[in-house]
Design a protein around this motif. Structure first.
Motif, PDB file in Angstrom:
ATOM      1  N   LEU A 122       0.847  -1.199   0.000  1.00  0.00           N
ATOM      2  CA  LEU A 122       0.000   0.000   0.000  1.00  0.00           C
ATOM      3  C   LEU A 122       0.878   1.244   0.000  1.00  0.00           C
ATOM      4  CD1 LEU A 122      -2.734  -0.834   2.660  1.00  0.00           C
ATOM      5  CD2 LEU A 122      -3.020  -0.686   0.187  1.00  0.00           C
ATOM      6  N   PRO A 123       0.434   2.290  -0.699  1.00  0.00           N
ATOM      7  CA  PRO A 123       1.193   3.540  -0.639  1.00  0.00           C
ATOM      8  C   PRO A 123       1.303   3.985   0.826  1.00  0.00           C
ATOM      9  CG  PRO A 123      -0.522   3.654  -2.305  1.00  0.00           C
ATOM     10  CD  PRO A 123      -0.749   2.377  -1.559  1.00  0.00           C
ATOM     11  N   GLU A 124       2.420   4.619   1.141  1.00  0.00           N
ATOM     12  CA  GLU A 124       2.717   5.044   2.520  1.00  0.00           C
ATOM     13  C   GLU A 124       1.502   5.657   3.216  1.00  0.00           C
ATOM     14  OE1 GLU A 124       6.558   4.195   3.616  1.00  0.00           O
ATOM     15  OE2 GLU A 124       6.495   5.368   1.782  1.00  0.00           O
ATOM     16  N   GLY A 125       1.174   5.097   4.370  1.00  0.00           N
ATOM     17  CA  GLY A 125       0.142   5.725   5.187  1.00  0.00           C
ATOM     18  C   GLY A 125      -1.297   5.465   4.776  1.00  0.00           C
ATOM     19  N   ARG A 126      -1.530   4.981   3.566  1.00  0.00           N
ATOM     20  CA  ARG A 126      -2.922   4.847   3.113  1.00  0.00           C
ATOM     21  C   ARG A 126      -3.562   3.569   3.659  1.00  0.00           C
ATOM     22  NH1 ARG A 126      -5.825   2.712  -1.420  1.00  0.00           N
ATOM     23  NH2 ARG A 126      -3.932   2.035  -2.441  1.00  0.00           N
ATOM     24  N   GLY A 127      -4.516   3.775   4.553  1.00  0.00           N
ATOM     25  CA  GLY A 127      -5.322   2.661   5.035  1.00  0.00           C
ATOM     26  C   GLY A 127      -4.542   1.547   5.707  1.00  0.00           C
ATOM     27  N   ARG A 128      -3.374   1.857   6.272  1.00  0.00           N
ATOM     28  CA  ARG A 128      -2.621   0.806   6.967  1.00  0.00           C
ATOM     29  C   ARG A 128      -3.204   0.592   8.355  1.00  0.00           C
ATOM     30  NH1 ARG A 128       3.566   0.526   5.679  1.00  0.00           N
ATOM     31  NH2 ARG A 128       3.438   0.764   3.441  1.00  0.00           N
ATOM     32  N   SER A 129      -3.448  -0.642   8.698  1.00  0.00           N
ATOM     33  CA  SER A 129      -3.841  -0.955  10.068  1.00  0.00           C
ATOM     34  C   SER A 129      -3.471  -2.408  10.248  1.00  0.00           C
ATOM     35  CB  SER A 129      -5.340  -0.754  10.253  1.00  0.00           C
ATOM     36  OG  SER A 129      -6.040  -1.835   9.672  1.00  0.00           O
ATOM     37  N   SER A 130      -3.620  -2.904  11.471  1.00  0.00           N
ATOM     38  CA  SER A 130      -3.252  -4.306  11.629  1.00  0.00           C
ATOM     39  C   SER A 130      -4.478  -5.204  11.536  1.00  0.00           C
ATOM     40  CB  SER A 130      -2.485  -4.506  12.920  1.00  0.00           C
ATOM     41  OG  SER A 130      -3.222  -3.934  13.950  1.00  0.00           O
ATOM     42  N   GLU A 131      -5.565  -4.639  11.007  1.00  0.00           N
ATOM     43  CA  GLU A 131      -6.780  -5.419  10.815  1.00  0.00           C
ATOM     44  C   GLU A 131      -6.756  -6.112   9.462  1.00  0.00           C
ATOM     45  OE1 GLU A 131      -9.525  -5.855  12.859  1.00  0.00           O
ATOM     46  OE2 GLU A 131      -8.030  -5.066  14.277  1.00  0.00           O
ATOM     47  N   ILE A 132      -7.275  -7.320   9.440  1.00  0.00           N
ATOM     48  CA  ILE A 132      -7.402  -8.014   8.157  1.00  0.00           C
ATOM     49  C   ILE A 132      -8.865  -7.891   7.724  1.00  0.00           C
ATOM     50  CG2 ILE A 132      -7.236 -10.257   7.020  1.00  0.00           C
ATOM     51  CD1 ILE A 132      -4.993 -10.691   9.347  1.00  0.00           C
ATOM     52  N   PRO A 133      -9.123  -7.295   6.552  1.00  0.00           N
ATOM     53  CA  PRO A 133     -10.519  -7.060   6.147  1.00  0.00           C
ATOM     54  C   PRO A 133     -11.313  -8.362   6.039  1.00  0.00           C
ATOM     55  CG  PRO A 133      -8.964  -6.079   4.568  1.00  0.00           C
ATOM     56  CD  PRO A 133      -8.159  -6.842   5.557  1.00  0.00           C
ATOM     57  N   GLU A 134     -12.577  -8.275   6.422  1.00  0.00           N
ATOM     58  CA  GLU A 134     -13.463  -9.443   6.418  1.00  0.00           C
ATOM     59  C   GLU A 134     -13.576 -10.067   5.020  1.00  0.00           C
ATOM     60  OE1 GLU A 134     -15.163 -12.218   8.520  1.00  0.00           O
ATOM     61  OE2 GLU A 134     -14.166 -10.487   9.423  1.00  0.00           O
ATOM     62  N   GLU A 135     -13.455  -9.240   3.973  1.00  0.00           N
ATOM     63  CA  GLU A 135     -13.555  -9.775   2.600  1.00  0.00           C
ATOM     64  C   GLU A 135     -12.529 -10.874   2.338  1.00  0.00           C
ATOM     65  OE1 GLU A 135     -13.840  -6.479   3.564  1.00  0.00           O
ATOM     66  OE2 GLU A 135     -13.522  -5.343   1.711  1.00  0.00           O
ATOM     67  N   ILE A 136     -11.368 -10.738   2.964  1.00  0.00           N
ATOM     68  CA  ILE A 136     -10.316 -11.742   2.769  1.00  0.00           C
ATOM     69  C   ILE A 136     -10.816 -13.109   3.268  1.00  0.00           C
ATOM     70  CG2 ILE A 136      -8.011 -12.457   3.577  1.00  0.00           C
ATOM     71  CD1 ILE A 136      -7.686 -10.162   1.680  1.00  0.00           C
ATOM     72  N   PHE A 137     -11.523 -13.080   4.418  1.00  0.00           N
ATOM     73  CA  PHE A 137     -12.000 -14.351   4.983  1.00  0.00           C
ATOM     74  C   PHE A 137     -13.241 -14.858   4.251  1.00  0.00           C
ATOM     75  CE2 PHE A 137      -9.960 -12.262   8.769  1.00  0.00           C
ATOM     76  CZ  PHE A 137      -8.792 -12.995   8.662  1.00  0.00           C
ATOM     77  N   GLU A 138     -13.975 -13.933   3.631  1.00  0.00           N
ATOM     78  CA  GLU A 138     -15.112 -14.388   2.809  1.00  0.00           C
ATOM     79  C   GLU A 138     -14.587 -15.151   1.596  1.00  0.00           C
ATOM     80  OE1 GLU A 138     -17.383 -10.826   2.094  1.00  0.00           O
ATOM     81  OE2 GLU A 138     -17.846 -10.666   4.240  1.00  0.00           O
ATOM     82  N   LEU A 139     -13.466 -14.679   1.048  1.00  0.00           N
ATOM     83  CA  LEU A 139     -12.873 -15.366  -0.103  1.00  0.00           C
ATOM     84  C   LEU A 139     -12.206 -16.682   0.305  1.00  0.00           C
ATOM     85  CD1 LEU A 139     -11.222 -12.358  -1.930  1.00  0.00           C
ATOM     86  CD2 LEU A 139     -12.940 -13.869  -2.922  1.00  0.00           C
ATOM     87  N   PHE A 140     -11.523 -16.649   1.427  1.00  0.00           N
ATOM     88  CA  PHE A 140     -10.748 -17.818   1.871  1.00  0.00           C
ATOM     89  C   PHE A 140     -11.047 -18.114   3.343  1.00  0.00           C
ATOM     90  CE2 PHE A 140      -8.060 -15.610  -1.361  1.00  0.00           C
ATOM     91  CZ  PHE A 140      -8.117 -16.587  -2.348  1.00  0.00           C
ATOM     92  N   PRO A 141     -12.230 -18.723   3.606  1.00  0.00           N
ATOM     93  CA  PRO A 141     -12.651 -18.924   4.997  1.00  0.00           C
ATOM     94  C   PRO A 141     -11.646 -19.724   5.830  1.00  0.00           C
ATOM     95  CG  PRO A 141     -14.426 -19.491   3.463  1.00  0.00           C
ATOM     96  CD  PRO A 141     -13.209 -19.203   2.634  1.00  0.00           C
ATOM     97  N   VAL A 142     -10.905 -20.624   5.183  1.00  0.00           N
ATOM     98  CA  VAL A 142     -10.000 -21.489   5.940  1.00  0.00           C
ATOM     99  C   VAL A 142      -8.928 -20.660   6.666  1.00  0.00           C
ATOM    100  CG1 VAL A 142      -8.376 -21.920   4.025  1.00  0.00           C
ATOM    101  CG2 VAL A 142      -8.685 -23.654   5.778  1.00  0.00           C
ATOM    102  N   LEU A 143      -8.587 -19.500   6.115  1.00  0.00           N
ATOM    103  CA  LEU A 143      -7.503 -18.704   6.724  1.00  0.00           C
ATOM    104  C   LEU A 143      -7.905 -18.165   8.094  1.00  0.00           C
ATOM    105  CD1 LEU A 143      -6.144 -16.715   3.641  1.00  0.00           C
ATOM    106  CD2 LEU A 143      -5.284 -18.850   4.629  1.00  0.00           C
ATOM    107  N   LYS A 144      -9.210 -17.910   8.268  1.00  0.00           N
ATOM    108  CA  LYS A 144      -9.666 -17.320   9.529  1.00  0.00           C
ATOM    109  C   LYS A 144      -9.398 -18.262  10.707  1.00  0.00           C
ATOM    110  CE  LYS A 144     -13.255 -14.431  11.311  1.00  0.00           C
ATOM    111  NZ  LYS A 144     -14.365 -13.578  10.911  1.00  0.00           N
ATOM    112  N   THR A 145      -9.506 -19.540  10.437  1.00  0.00           N
ATOM    113  CA  THR A 145      -9.335 -20.512  11.519  1.00  0.00           C
ATOM    114  C   THR A 145      -7.849 -20.807  11.770  1.00  0.00           C
ATOM    115  OG1 THR A 145      -9.376 -22.383   9.999  1.00  0.00           O
ATOM    116  CG2 THR A 145     -11.503 -21.618  10.838  1.00  0.00           C
ATOM    117  N   MET A 146      -6.976 -20.231  10.954  1.00  0.00           N
ATOM    118  CA  MET A 146      -5.565 -20.606  11.034  1.00  0.00           C
ATOM    119  C   MET A 146      -4.647 -19.428  11.285  1.00  0.00           C
ATOM    120  SD  MET A 146      -5.106 -23.460   8.215  1.00  0.00           S
ATOM    121  CE  MET A 146      -5.715 -25.066   8.646  1.00  0.00           C
TER     122      MET A 146
END
Ligand code: ATP
Ligand code: MG
Length: 251
Positions: A122-146
């Protein structure tokens, strides 16, 4: 008004439908000439597949696109900008997300930390956080449990899903995938295919896929076939002939 009345041809709503243009690319490893005058385009919102047998130069093409190799001649235009001389990290920040062949998940770091590494794009400073967006887990549910497992403890298919998810963390405009189904069991291949289709539908980004698995190749809109470092055929994947399949795919 119906949707058909309001729908505009791409050319009218968007002056340049091209996401990526590869023009006259020549790439060498030392003195061996690997890529020969390669030209191709990727349109916005489309999935393009690069096919070809082992050793023809597909990975070399993707490494040149992402800035890991320098071409001796030719140009790479990404979203109207000449990026031929830009270093890899700048290309990533402009919106090229890359999942290399062999996935390169970091084995001794957790799944969560592997995902967060994707934020580096991501470009410096833009939307950086330590949260993983829920969309990622909607695409790959197995990752949430791991999330707290080590990357290296995941199966091959799970590592591939993690590698794609990591690339998506950088919010790419073009997602580049190098043989994502290599060495992966068939049920997981179908999951990965479905996820890639959902990514395109949900976000409108473009995908450049290198693939030998015919079912996945058919998900793409358009193909380019490589032989000895050059593009020798291209067309709609809906019109892939048996001859093309036998010549260019290891089936
Ligand atoms: N680091 C390197 N140094 C020298 N030659 C290389 C190097 N990497 C690849 N090559 C050669 O360049 C050619 C193209 O390799 P490349 O990895 O791009 O092929 P590929 O189409 O991705 O093959 P595969 O389907 O097996 O992944 C091959 O002949 C390969 O032996
Ligand atoms: Mg390769």
């Amino acid at each position: 008004m119906t949707q058909i009345d309001t729908a505009k041809p791409i050319a009218e709503s968007d002056p340049n439908p091209l996401m990526l243009q590869i023009q006259g690319l020549n790439v060498y490893y030392g003195e061996s000439h690997i890529l020969r005058n390669v030209d191709f385009n990727v349109n916005k919102g489309k999935m393009i597949c690069l096919i070809g047998r082992n050793g023809v130069g597909k990975t070399t093409m993707l490494k040149t696109l992402t800035g890991l190799l320098k071409p001796r001649s030719g140009r790479i235009i990404f979203r109207d900008r000449d990026i031929t001389d830009l270093p890899s990290h700048k290309r990533a920040r402009l919106g090229i997300g890359y999942v290399p062949q062999g996935r390169e998940v970091i084995p001794r770091v957790t799944v969560r930390e592997n995902l967060l590494l994707g934020l580096e794009a991501l470009p410096e400073g833009r939307g950086r956080s330590s949260e993983i967006p829920e969309e990622i887990f909607e695409l790959f549910p197995v990752l949430k449990t791991m999330l707290s497992r080590m990357g290296g403890d995941l199966s091959g298919g799970q590592q591939q899903q993690l590698a794609i998810a990591r690339a998506l963390m950088g919010k790419p405009q073009l997602l580049v995938l190098d043989e994502p189904t290599e060495g992966i069991q068939p049920s997981i291949i179908l999951e990965i295919e479905a996820a890639v289709r959902r990514i395109i539908e949900a976000t409108g980004i473009s995908v450049l896929l290198v693939e030998q698995h015919l079912h996945f190749v058919r998900q793409a809109d358009y193909y380019y076939a490589m032989q000895k470092g050059g593009i020798v055929a291209s067309g709609e994947t809906s019109e892939l002939s048996q001859e093309v399949i036998q010549r260019f795919l290891a089936v």
